[in-house]
Design an enzyme around this catalytic site. Structure first.
Site, short mmCIF file in Angstrom:
data_model
loop_
_atom_site.label_atom_id
_atom_site.label_comp_id
_atom_site.label_asym_id
_atom_site.label_seq_id
_atom_site.Cartn_x
_atom_site.Cartn_y
_atom_site.Cartn_z
N HIS A 158 0.82 -1.20 0.00
CA HIS A 158 0.00 0.00 0.00
C HIS A 158 0.86 1.26 0.00
O HIS A 158 2.03 1.23 0.41
CB HIS A 158 -0.89 0.04 1.25
CG HIS A 158 -1.97 -0.99 1.29
ND1 HIS A 158 -2.19 -1.81 2.38
CD2 HIS A 158 -2.90 -1.33 0.37
CE1 HIS A 158 -3.21 -2.60 2.14
NE2 HIS A 158 -3.67 -2.33 0.92
N CYS A 264 -2.88 0.73 10.03
CA CYS A 264 -3.78 -0.32 9.54
C CYS A 264 -4.92 -0.65 10.50
O CYS A 264 -6.01 -1.02 10.07
CB CYS A 264 -2.99 -1.60 9.29
SG CYS A 264 -1.73 -1.51 8.01
#
Length: 271
Positions: A158, A264
């Site tokens: 990501h 996250c």
């Protein structure tokens, strides 16, 4: 048995009891800076469900329920949506990507700095997903600058694996090939809008920063266990935002084994 999507080479050696203890420390750190922390119950059917960031994106009062790029993670979204709607209530505008066809997006690919909305294209976020998010946000914030960062030529999962924002003026990048690659994809007009801080360890480039609403910081949660990067973050926070701004260090090795960074495991909303 449910299957995780992790690819980290140490993924099969996660020590569950240690992971629970590290998550408890993470929750405690959030409580230091966030007035209302909502804990969503675990779901054994979704072993990656702890990484709630990928299920929703919040930009101002706009909230988008994503369609994660890996199909095994899409079942995580409905229970998170229920919790998010209770938090946001009537205070925001809610969009759902589930009806958008082949538009995929992971929240880990989205970085809102307060000045720019950066959307990474990756194995988990495609151009249609980025376009959906841009349309949803610009429905309500038409003047916001949205920048798509194509990361598909490099292997990181990501965008926020290699860059996060300490504030609306400071970006923290990993000083390695993926971090330098991401930096190079930004237009010069975007790069010049920030002070760029480089840290040598990639996982340490991912921090949780809590703005005070006045251009400063209430505090920062940083990855522990990386002394060189920790020193850089400490010095930048003390110099730019004040020596009294706390930097909480969390050692999260079991979550690193699960391809997890600090951002996250939480969704942050301005409500």
């Amino acid at each position: 048995m449910a299957t995780s999507t992790l690819k980290h080479p140490d993924g099969n050696s996660i020590i569950v009891d240690k992971a629970f203890a590290q998550h408890d420390a993470y929750e405690h750190a959030l409580h230091q800076f966030v007035p209302n922390v909502v804990i969503v119950p675990a779901d054994d059917k979704h072993p990656d469900g702890n990484f709630v960031e990928d299920t929703h994106v919040a930009v101002g009062r706009v909230v988008v329920a994503t369609l994660p790029g890996h199909e095994l993670r899409r079942g995580e979204v409905p229970p998170m949506a229920e919790a998010v709607r209770k938090v946001v209530g009537e205070k925001g505008w809610y969009y759902n990507m589930a009806d958008a066809g082949e538009a995929y997006l992971d929240g880990g690919d989205v970085l809102f700095t307060g000045v720019h909305l950066l959307i990474g294209l990756s194995d988990r976020t495609n151009p249609a997903g980025a376009a959906f998010l841009e349309r949803a946000v610009k429905d309500h914030y038409p003047s916001l600058s949205v920048v798509t960062v194509d990361l598909r030529a490099q292997p990181r999962l990501h965008l926020k694996c290699v860059v996060t924002a300490l504030s609306h003026t400071v970006l923290l990048f990993s000083d390695d090939q993926p971090g330098r690659f991401a930096y190079a994809q930004l237009p010069e007009s975007v790069r010049s809008a920030y002070e760029i801080v480089w840290v040598p360890e990639q996982v340490a480039s991912n921090v949780l920063a809590f703005p005070d609403g006045k251009g400063g910081l209430l505090g920062v949660v940083a990855q522990g266990g990386f002394p060189t990067s920790e020193k850089i973050v400490d010095e930048v926070v003390a110099t730019r935002f004040g020596k009294d701004v706390p930097v909480v260090k969390l050692d999260m090795p079991e979550f690193i084994k699960a391809d997890g960074s600090l951002t996250c495991s939480s969704l942050l909303f301005n409500c």
